[in-house]
Design a protein around this motif. Structure first.
Motif, PDB file in Angstrom:
ATOM      1  N   GLY A  20       0.827  -1.197   0.000  1.00 30.40           N
ATOM      2  CA  GLY A  20       0.000   0.000   0.000  1.00 30.40           C
ATOM      3  C   GLY A  20       0.858   1.242   0.000  1.00 30.40           C
ATOM      4  N   GLU A  21       0.167   2.380  -0.078  1.00 34.71           N
ATOM      5  CA  GLU A  21       0.917   3.622  -0.133  1.00 34.71           C
ATOM      6  C   GLU A  21       0.953   4.260   1.239  1.00 34.71           C
ATOM      7  OE1 GLU A  21       0.057   6.274  -3.520  1.00 34.71           O
ATOM      8  OE2 GLU A  21       0.722   7.839  -2.144  1.00 34.71           O
ATOM      9  N   HIS A  22       2.091   4.727   1.593  1.00 34.51           N
ATOM     10  CA  HIS A  22       2.214   5.442   2.853  1.00 34.51           C
ATOM     11  C   HIS A  22       3.181   6.598   2.636  1.00 34.51           C
ATOM     12  CE1 HIS A  22       2.219   5.903   7.259  1.00 34.51           C
ATOM     13  NE2 HIS A  22       3.419   6.384   7.033  1.00 34.51           N
ATOM     14  N   ALA A  23       2.706   7.793   2.913  1.00 33.00           N
ATOM     15  CA  ALA A  23       3.517   8.999   2.753  1.00 33.00           C
ATOM     16  C   ALA A  23       4.228   9.025   1.405  1.00 33.00           C
ATOM     17  CB  ALA A  23       4.537   9.107   3.892  1.00 33.00           C
ATOM     18  N   GLY A  24       3.480   8.675   0.372  1.00 27.10           N
ATOM     19  CA  GLY A  24       4.013   8.790  -0.983  1.00 27.10           C
ATOM     20  C   GLY A  24       4.880   7.629  -1.415  1.00 27.10           C
ATOM     21  N   VAL A  25       5.037   6.643  -0.553  1.00 26.81           N
ATOM     22  CA  VAL A  25       5.869   5.494  -0.912  1.00 26.81           C
ATOM     23  C   VAL A  25       4.986   4.261  -0.960  1.00 26.81           C
ATOM     24  CG1 VAL A  25       7.805   4.058  -0.250  1.00 26.81           C
ATOM     25  CG2 VAL A  25       7.882   6.524   0.166  1.00 26.81           C
ATOM     26  N   THR A  26       5.094   3.524  -2.064  1.00 29.07           N
ATOM     27  CA  THR A  26       4.350   2.273  -2.171  1.00 29.07           C
ATOM     28  C   THR A  26       5.252   1.153  -1.681  1.00 29.07           C
ATOM     29  OG1 THR A  26       3.194   3.171  -4.061  1.00 29.07           O
ATOM     30  CG2 THR A  26       3.079   0.793  -3.750  1.00 29.07           C
ATOM     31  N   ALA A  27       4.819   0.514  -0.611  1.00 34.87           N
ATOM     32  CA  ALA A  27       5.666  -0.508  -0.002  1.00 34.87           C
ATOM     33  C   ALA A  27       4.797  -1.509   0.737  1.00 34.87           C
ATOM     34  CB  ALA A  27       6.655   0.140   0.969  1.00 34.87           C
ATOM     35  N   VAL A  28       5.451  -2.535   1.307  1.00 36.70           N
ATOM     36  CA  VAL A  28       4.729  -3.543   2.083  1.00 36.70           C
ATOM     37  C   VAL A  28       4.305  -2.909   3.400  1.00 36.70           C
ATOM     38  CG1 VAL A  28       4.860  -5.777   3.228  1.00 36.70           C
ATOM     39  CG2 VAL A  28       6.070  -5.415   1.071  1.00 36.70           C
ATOM     40  N   THR A  29       3.005  -2.745   3.607  1.00 37.63           N
ATOM     41  CA  THR A  29       2.556  -2.178   4.879  1.00 37.63           C
ATOM     42  C   THR A  29       2.517  -3.248   5.952  1.00 37.63           C
ATOM     43  OG1 THR A  29       0.254  -2.584   4.305  1.00 37.63           O
ATOM     44  CG2 THR A  29       1.162  -0.433   3.710  1.00 37.63           C
ATOM     45  N   ASP A  30       2.078  -4.457   5.580  1.00 32.64           N
ATOM     46  CA  ASP A  30       2.042  -5.540   6.562  1.00 32.64           C
ATOM     47  C   ASP A  30       1.845  -6.857   5.831  1.00 32.64           C
ATOM     48  OD1 ASP A  30      -0.962  -4.062   6.799  1.00 32.64           O
ATOM     49  OD2 ASP A  30      -0.959  -6.237   6.454  1.00 32.64           O
ATOM     50  N   TYR A  31       1.911  -7.920   6.614  1.00 29.50           N
ATOM     51  CA  TYR A  31       1.660  -9.252   6.066  1.00 29.50           C
ATOM     52  C   TYR A  31       0.369  -9.803   6.650  1.00 29.50           C
ATOM     53  CZ  TYR A  31       6.390  -9.110   4.160  1.00 29.50           C
ATOM     54  OH  TYR A  31       7.518  -8.768   3.458  1.00 29.50           O
ATOM     55  N   GLY A  32      -0.575  -8.925   6.889  1.00 24.88           N
ATOM     56  CA  GLY A  32      -1.876  -9.368   7.333  1.00 24.88           C
ATOM     57  C   GLY A  32      -2.103  -9.298   8.828  1.00 24.88           C
ATOM     58  N   ASP A  33      -1.064  -9.065   9.597  1.00 25.79           N
ATOM     59  CA  ASP A  33      -1.234  -9.049  11.044  1.00 25.79           C
ATOM     60  C   ASP A  33      -0.291  -8.027  11.675  1.00 25.79           C
ATOM     61  OD1 ASP A  33      -1.810  -9.520  13.656  1.00 25.79           O
ATOM     62  OD2 ASP A  33      -1.411 -11.676  13.605  1.00 25.79           O
ATOM     63  N   PRO A  34      -0.625  -6.722  11.506  1.00 21.18           N
ATOM     64  CA  PRO A  34       0.299  -5.672  11.959  1.00 21.18           C
ATOM     65  C   PRO A  34       0.633  -5.770  13.449  1.00 21.18           C
ATOM     66  CG  PRO A  34      -1.517  -4.736  10.686  1.00 21.18           C
ATOM     67  CD  PRO A  34      -1.848  -6.167  10.902  1.00 21.18           C
ATOM     68  N   GLU A  35      -0.334  -6.186  14.264  1.00 24.23           N
ATOM     69  CA  GLU A  35      -0.085  -6.259  15.702  1.00 24.23           C
ATOM     70  C   GLU A  35       1.003  -7.293  16.006  1.00 24.23           C
ATOM     71  OE1 GLU A  35      -0.985  -4.393  18.293  1.00 24.23           O
ATOM     72  OE2 GLU A  35      -1.753  -3.129  16.658  1.00 24.23           O
ATOM     73  N   ALA A  36       0.846  -8.485  15.418  1.00 26.60           N
ATOM     74  CA  ALA A  36       1.831  -9.552  15.629  1.00 26.60           C
ATOM     75  C   ALA A  36       3.196  -9.124  15.096  1.00 26.60           C
ATOM     76  CB  ALA A  36       1.376 -10.833  14.941  1.00 26.60           C
ATOM     77  N   GLU A  37       3.158  -8.297  14.039  1.00 29.48           N
ATOM     78  CA  GLU A  37       4.424  -7.877  13.443  1.00 29.48           C
ATOM     79  C   GLU A  37       5.188  -6.915  14.344  1.00 29.48           C
ATOM     80  OE1 GLU A  37       3.663  -6.708   9.337  1.00 29.48           O
ATOM     81  OE2 GLU A  37       2.310  -8.421   9.185  1.00 29.48           O
ATOM     82  N   ILE A  38       4.460  -6.177  15.165  1.00 27.66           N
ATOM     83  CA  ILE A  38       5.155  -5.296  16.118  1.00 27.66           C
ATOM     84  C   ILE A  38       5.936  -6.150  17.112  1.00 27.66           C
ATOM     85  CG2 ILE A  38       4.827  -3.639  17.997  1.00 27.66           C
ATOM     86  CD1 ILE A  38       2.447  -2.523  16.414  1.00 27.66           C
TER      87      ILE A  38
END
Lengths: 230, 94, 966
Positions: A20-38
């Motif tokens: 997805g896009e974040h602050a103008g950069v298209t990149a991997v935002t998560d792998y489906g489980d942002p909480e677990a990724e933290i």
């Protein structure tokens, strides 16, 4: 269609990456489980930062030219310095710099530097296409040192390799730049190497991470951690 | 494995380096006689003792020079090529 | 059925609450968790574990320390397992090794009867005459010799490697190692303590001490209290390399440890004595007996004889007696009355002692594969004993011949040992830099001395690291002066079978025969007789070998010397060396696309490239179709693997002039030129294209195979020339796509670009930058395949997008991708040379008609002088194009020879069937007088068939080069 693409785009998508896009950069935002990724980032995480900006400059005029543009390069080679805007300036030699854009994306420093490349050329500060030529991963968390010890012969323990250290060495037999710039109290190693070998490097790292229960993480987790430490 | 003290990167395992052979003075290619030229191309001194060698740190693409004792394998000193080589202006200038 | 174990505290390593059932040779046994295979079997009265390598004699463990071939056994999927070091696991199935038909009834043991036909050096002597006999022998030998058996259905395990770093590495966690680690740790140093066994303590965990003063507990507490001391147990140091690089194996991982200093506390190895039948199972070292009792609670036998040359035999006797084994006699081979505290105690307790005696021979139990008794006789001189004496029945023979320093690792690092005294036990003489030693390996005979040495070694190492140059003599405390009064117990027997080396079945006589044959240098002796070449690597045979050699040569062991120690110090599994097998691979930005498009990928250096697109069974058709598409419509090939260098700066031109053969002085911005590179010997090294993108900015390509070597070479030139120039490798930063064919321009125009593409605006050899499909690209109007073509270099991250856009835009023109195979045919039709395929390590430009690429007016370029010399000498061969007129003739392969009157005059370097010309064409080296167009040449093709070919004018296709200039 012709948007810049990470050299491991195929691999991360196959692993279930949400792009997805974040602050103008298209990149991997998560792998489906942002909480677990933290949590995983704190343990052992691997993030693909290749979509973020970076640029290199080399030549007898590079240091001065960069200084004139507000980039404070460390005096000694193989040191990194975090800039006020969050970008990282790395001295790869006496005459070569590598500037990594800020984690929060929407970086202006690298864009500005790149836009001035022709001007730099005139004063012998030659631009180097590191965005396209090098992958950029971040290996994070408590087990990062032990994980790197499986791939790299340089002592990565904090006593020998404190924050701000740079090693240009062999990582899984691949030439790589390893930079330690922590996120708060979480160890973060930035890993950069030949973009053509990005898939190989990514797979080698994931293999080495297995015994530590490490996993790929998205930018969302790193942003959350960055906010936590602000 | 041996440690090589790299002038740019500090002490590193020898696997990160490749040896570029002995530092030898190139005879003037226009004036050297055939024998001198052939010696330069094909003969190596292979001396026992301190030998001056080219070394290349692969991860940084960095050439430097090492004085190494070929008997003890001790690396006496490493330094930048510009200590020995200066820009030579005379060759092939129009 | 399991015999009763000894009551605690004996058996410190076993967990009596956890019985473990396992099998040996198909029979069920029970041991306890913590047992090794060998200890569990010993507890069940089984001593014989395998058959010997050469003579198939019954063998067991001598030392119970994981050192010898005698204890190698086979697991289902793993051969050559040390039975006395590997823990038993439930359900484990253990087999004896080296038997034909089982351990008990090994028919190959008949070999013993033919022993006289297996003389020393039989590897070199036998089996070779008469001619052809080897083929028969080989099958026999392969069946009977060798060690374990490899399970072909095995699945690979996960092995890997890891680096570790420390200030001080201490090898060995016995008394000395613990004390040394504690001393260094107390100085605040980062210490890594490496112990081979599962627990720390070494001898302190099994030896017999005068008084239990809590030394071990105290040392362990000190270590635990020091956070900077890391402990690795069950970890074996197998190699000690330059600059204190240590190889340590632990489980399935090889640790590569870099230490600033190393302290070796590797202890010692209990040595066998040499007498007839000294190899019978049930003959074990004094240390083994103590390990069996204290570690595993095993009562080693019912009735024991102890052969000793020092005090430790008495300690073993006392231990045995206290744990319920009847000690029939202590045979002391020293001539003088025994001394030492243990001897005194044994004497006081009324043990029967036979001073000045030895075991002349051991005798086998007629019922079992183990020792059943000994013949003890009086020692009559150096290596001699009376023939008659006393026969003593026993089921255990304990040997305390002496302890050799376990100095293999230290010797690898450069330490020197020297045999001293009458016993000729090696003593540490000197140490390499940043290395130290303490304990038995450094000559300590008592725990007190070992601890004192260790303390001192620790402080010396700390001083060494802090830079305060420690006095060299402080490197190691002087060892004890204690010396055995006896010569080494070696007693040759008229009937032989006194084994000097149990691993390799080498007897005293074989060593004497080898010496008599002239192999009297210790290194030659080793290789000829194979003494010291087995898994124990001389740890149990070196002293005896030196003693036998010294006696035969009438000299001293010191004069005889020792063989070189090499890593690995102990047998090591191949998986540990292999590790993860890192092999970097390079992918182009379009890699995934190619795979999706069912390309057959091939390797090109580290790169993966499409060979062709289609199924393997359609290979020939696919390649022909790709070729014809390029010739008739348009094709595109991923050439991202080409090297790319930016040469920038005021001296950029000067650099190119020196490094490459052509002159670039007249090259204008926006133009390209062929760039040939030769080395100082005038040999063609690589070629590419130099594009001038700015007044002092060149973009130079290199071949796929050459780029990796070329970059260091260019930098090496620059290191010497010190020009004002920057050379940057941007190979991976740019993708590259060659679009070629008569419709190529249409495709680009359809796609949309701000670069003017008309032949006038963008002629052949032009270089442009601009936007294509919205991407900033470099566009070079060059081509390798001889059609109108463009090489498009987009940034790597956008290359896939450009590629896909080209495919889309080209659909209406019949575009298709082509691979390396089609490109090879296409370029061959154009007669282009591929450096390293059509050139070799001697090819100079004139041989391959590249004289035109040499800048004639240049005063210098690398290789110029040598090329001139070579040219003056005259050509010895030339590369020519050839065609085979007979369309039914065999198509020659690359490497086939060009022959004339039975002589070889050259060879084929490239060959293909040209779909366009409909005949076989190729490039070949021929003699200069065969090189004229129209000359007939003969190629010896597959199966020796002679193929008549004709030297052709190059290029084969479009000789006027009209098509690429369209």
């Amino acid at each position: 269609m012709t948007e810049p693409r990470s050299p491991i785009d195929d691999a991360v998508r196959a692993a279930g990456a949400v792009v997805g896009e974040h602050a103008g950069v298209t990149a991997v935002t998560d792998y489906g489980d942002p909480e677990a990724e933290i949590a995983a980032s704190r343990r052992l995480g691997l993030a693909d930062l290749s979509p973020l900006a970076r640029v290199g400059f080399r030549g007898p005029g590079a240091r001065e030219w960069l200084a004139a543009r507000g980039v404070e390069l460390p005096d000694e080679p193989n040191r990194a310095r975090v800039q006020p805007d969050g970008s990282i300036a790395i001295a790869r030699s006496w005459t070569e710099a590598l500037v990594l854009g800020a984690l929060r994306g929407a970086d202006s420093v690298c864009d500005r530097l790149e836009a001035g490349a022709a001007d730099g050329h005139r004063v012998r500060a030659y631009s180097l296409p590191r965005f396209d030529g090098m992958f950029w991963f971040a290996l994070t968390g408590a087990s990062a040192v032990d994980c790197l010890a499986k791939l790299c012969g340089v002592d990565m323990r904090e006593s020998a390799f404190p924050v701000g250290s740079v090693a240009q060495t062999s990582l899984a037999r691949l030439n790589a730049v390893i930079v330690r710039v922590d996120l708060g109290d979480m160890p973060v190693f930035h890993l950069l190497g030949d973009s053509a070998s990005a898939e190989y490097a990514w797979a080698s790292l994931l293999d080495a991470m297995q015994e530590f229960d490490g996993r790929p993480v998205g930018l969302r987790a790193l942003h959350a951690l960055a906010r936590e430490f602000e | 494995m041996k440690i090589m003290p790299c002038p740019l990167n500090g002490p590193r395992p020898i696997q990160e380096f490749t040896c570029g052979g002995e530092v030898v003075a190139t005879p003037n290619p226009d004036r050297a006689d055939a024998e001198t030229w052939a010696d330069y191309l094909f003969l190596h001194h292979n001396a026992a003792g301190i030998v001056r060698e080219w070394w290349y740190h692969v991860p940084t693409s960095f050439w430097f020079i090492a004085d190494r004792n070929t008997v003890t394998d001790e690396i006496v000193r490493t330094f930048l090529p510009r200590e020995l080589f200066r820009p030579d202006a005379q060759r092939d200038q129009p | 059925m399991m015999r009763e174990r000894l009551p605690p505290p004996a058996g410190s390593r076993i967990d009596r609450s956890r019985p473990v059932r396992f099998e040996f040779e198909g029979r069920a046994y029970t041991g306890y968790a913590g047992d090794t295979i060998a200890s569990a079997l010993a507890a069940n009265g089984v001593w014989c574990l395998s058959r010997s390598f050469k003579l198939h004699r019954p063998r067991g463990s001598f030392g119970f320390a994981g050192d010898e071939a005698g204890s190698l056994v086979q697991l289902d999927t793993e051969p050559n397992v040390q039975a006395d070091a590997r823990a038993i696991e439930p359900g484990m199935r253990v087999h004896a090794q080296n038997t034909v038909g089982g351990l008990e009834k090994d028919w190959a043991s008949l070999l013993e009867r033919f022993e006289r036909f297996l003389p020393v050096g039989f590897y070199y002597k036998a089996f070779h005459k008469p001619r052809g006999v080897w083929n028969w022998w080989e099958k026999i030998i392969r069946r009977t010799a060798g060690l374990g058996r490899v399970d072909q259905s095995w699945t690979p395990e996960y092995f890997d490697k890891a680096y570790a770093h420390c200030d001080i590495a201490v090898i060995g966690g016995g008394a000395a190692g613990l004390a040394a680690a504690a001393a260094c740790g107390a100085e605040g140093l980062d210490v890594l303590l490496v112990e081979r066994e599962p627990e720390l303590g070494g001898w302190l965990t099994y030896g017999r001490m005068d008084s239990d003063d809590g030394v071990l507990d105290d040392l362990r507490r000190r270590i635990q209290a020091l956070p900077s001391v890391r402990v690795m147990t069950s970890a074996t140091c197998t190699g000690w390399f330059a600059d204190n690089w240590l190889a340590v194996t632990q489980g399935n991982r090889l640790h590569k440890i870099r230490a600033n200093a190393v302290i070796a506390c590797t202890g010692g190895t209990s040595q066998p004595a040499v007498f007839r039948n000294n190899d019978l199972p049930g003959i074990v070292s004094a240390a083994a007996v103590q390990r069996l009792i204290r570690h595993y609670g095993v009562r080693p036998g019912l009735r024991a004889v102890v052969l000793t040359a020092g005090d430790e035999g008495y300690a073993a006797a006392l231990d045995l007696a206290e744990h319920g084994t009847d000690v029939a006699a202590v045979v002391d081979c020293r001539p003088d009355p025994p001394t030492g505290p243990m001897a005194a105690e044994a004497e006081a307790r009324g043990h029967r002692i036979l001073p000045g005696h030895t075991v002349r021979e051991a005798r086998r139990d007629p019922q079992r594969l183990q020792v059943g008794g000994v013949l003890a006789t009086r020692v009559t001189g150096r290596g001699a004993c009376a023939a008659d004496g006393e026969t003593i029945d026993c089921d255990l023979l304990v040997i305390a011949a002496g302890v050799a320093p376990a100095g293999g690792l230290l010797a690898q690092a450069g330490a020197k040992f020297r045999p001293i005294g009458r016993s000729a036990v090696p003593r540490l003489e000197s140490l390499p830099a940043h290395a130290n030693a303490a304990g038995v390996v450094a000559g300590a005979a008592t725990v007190e001395v070992a601890l004192a040495q260790a303390e001192q070694a620790g402080l010396a190492a700390a001083a060494d690291l802090s830079g305060s140059a420690a006095d060299a003599s402080a490197n190691s405390a002087r060892p004890d002066a204690d010396e055995s009064s006896a010569t080494w117990p070696v007693f040759p027997h008229p009937d032989g079978h006194e084994f000097v080396d149990l691993d390799e079945d080498v007897t005293v006589r074989e060593i004497e025969d080898a010496l008599a044959e002239g192999y009297d240098d210790i290194e030659l002796l080793k290789r000829y007789s194979t003494v010291g070449m087995g898994p124990s690597q001389g740890r149990l045979s070196a002293i005896a070998t030196a003693a036998v050699t010294a006696a035969a040569r009438d000299t001293t062991s010191a004069e005889v010397g020792a063989t070189t120690n090499r890593p690995p110090a102990v047998p090591t599994r191949f998986g540990l060396f292999a590790g993860r097998g890192f092999q970097p691979v390079r992918h182009t930005p379009m890699h995934g696309w190619h795979v999706e498009a069912s390309a057959q990928m091939m390797t090109a250096g580290l790169w993966m490239r499409p060979a062709y697109y289609g199924r393997p069974d359609e290979r020939a058709d696919a390649i022909a179709d790709e070729v014809l598409t390029v010739r008739r419509a348009v094709g595109l090939i991923d050439v991202s693997t080409l090297g790319g260098f930016e040469i920038r700066g005021p001296d950029a031109l000067e650099f190119l002039e020196r490094a490459y053969t052509p002159s670039f002085r007249r090259l204008r911005v926006g133009r390209t030129r062929y760039a040939l590179l030769t080395d100082e010997q005038g040999v063609v090294v690589d070629d590419g294209v130099a594009a001038k993108l700015g007044p002092d900015h060149y973009y130079v390509t290199a071949s796929t195979s050459g780029a990796e070597q070329l970059y260091p070479l260019l930098l090496w030139y620059q290191a010497q020339w010190q020009l004002d120039v920057d050379i940057a490798d941007v190979t991976s930063a740019y993708g590259a796509i060659n679009i070629a064919g008569p419709r190529a321009r249409h495709v680009l125009e359809t796609l949309g670009t701000d670069i003017a593409l008309s032949p006038e605006a963008c002629p052949y050899l032009a270089a442009r930058t601009g936007k294509l499909a919205g991407v900033d690209v470099r566009l070079l109007r060059i081509g390798f395949v001889g059609e109108l073509g463009y090489e498009i270099h987009p940034p790597a991250s956008q290359s896939l997008g450009v590629w896909e856009a080209l495919i889309d835009a080209g659909r209406e023109y019949g575009i298709r991708p082509f691979g390396v195979e089609a490109q090879r045919v296409l370029r061959l039709e154009k007669g282009h040379v591929i450096v390293t395929q059509d050139t070799d390590g001697l090819t100079h430009p004139h041989e391959v008609d590249l004289g035109w690429a040499l800048g004639r007016r240049k005063s210098f370029f690398v290789g110029k002088r040598s090329i001139e010399v070579l040219r003056e000498k005259g050509l010895s061969r030339r590369l020519v194009g050839y065609a085979v007129p007979d369309r039914r003739a065999t198509v020659p392969d690359e490497g086939h020879l060009v022959v004339r009157d039975g002589e070889i005059t050259g060879r084929v370097t490239s060959s293909a069937w040209s779909p366009v010309l409909d005949q076989a064409i190729g490039l070949a080296y021929v003699a200069p007088d065969q090189a004229a167009v129209g000359s007939a040449i003969t190629i010896k093709a597959a199966g020796g068939r002679l193929v008549e070919a004709e030297v052709a004018r190059l290029p084969f296709y479009d000789p006027e080069n009209l098509r690429q200039a369209m």
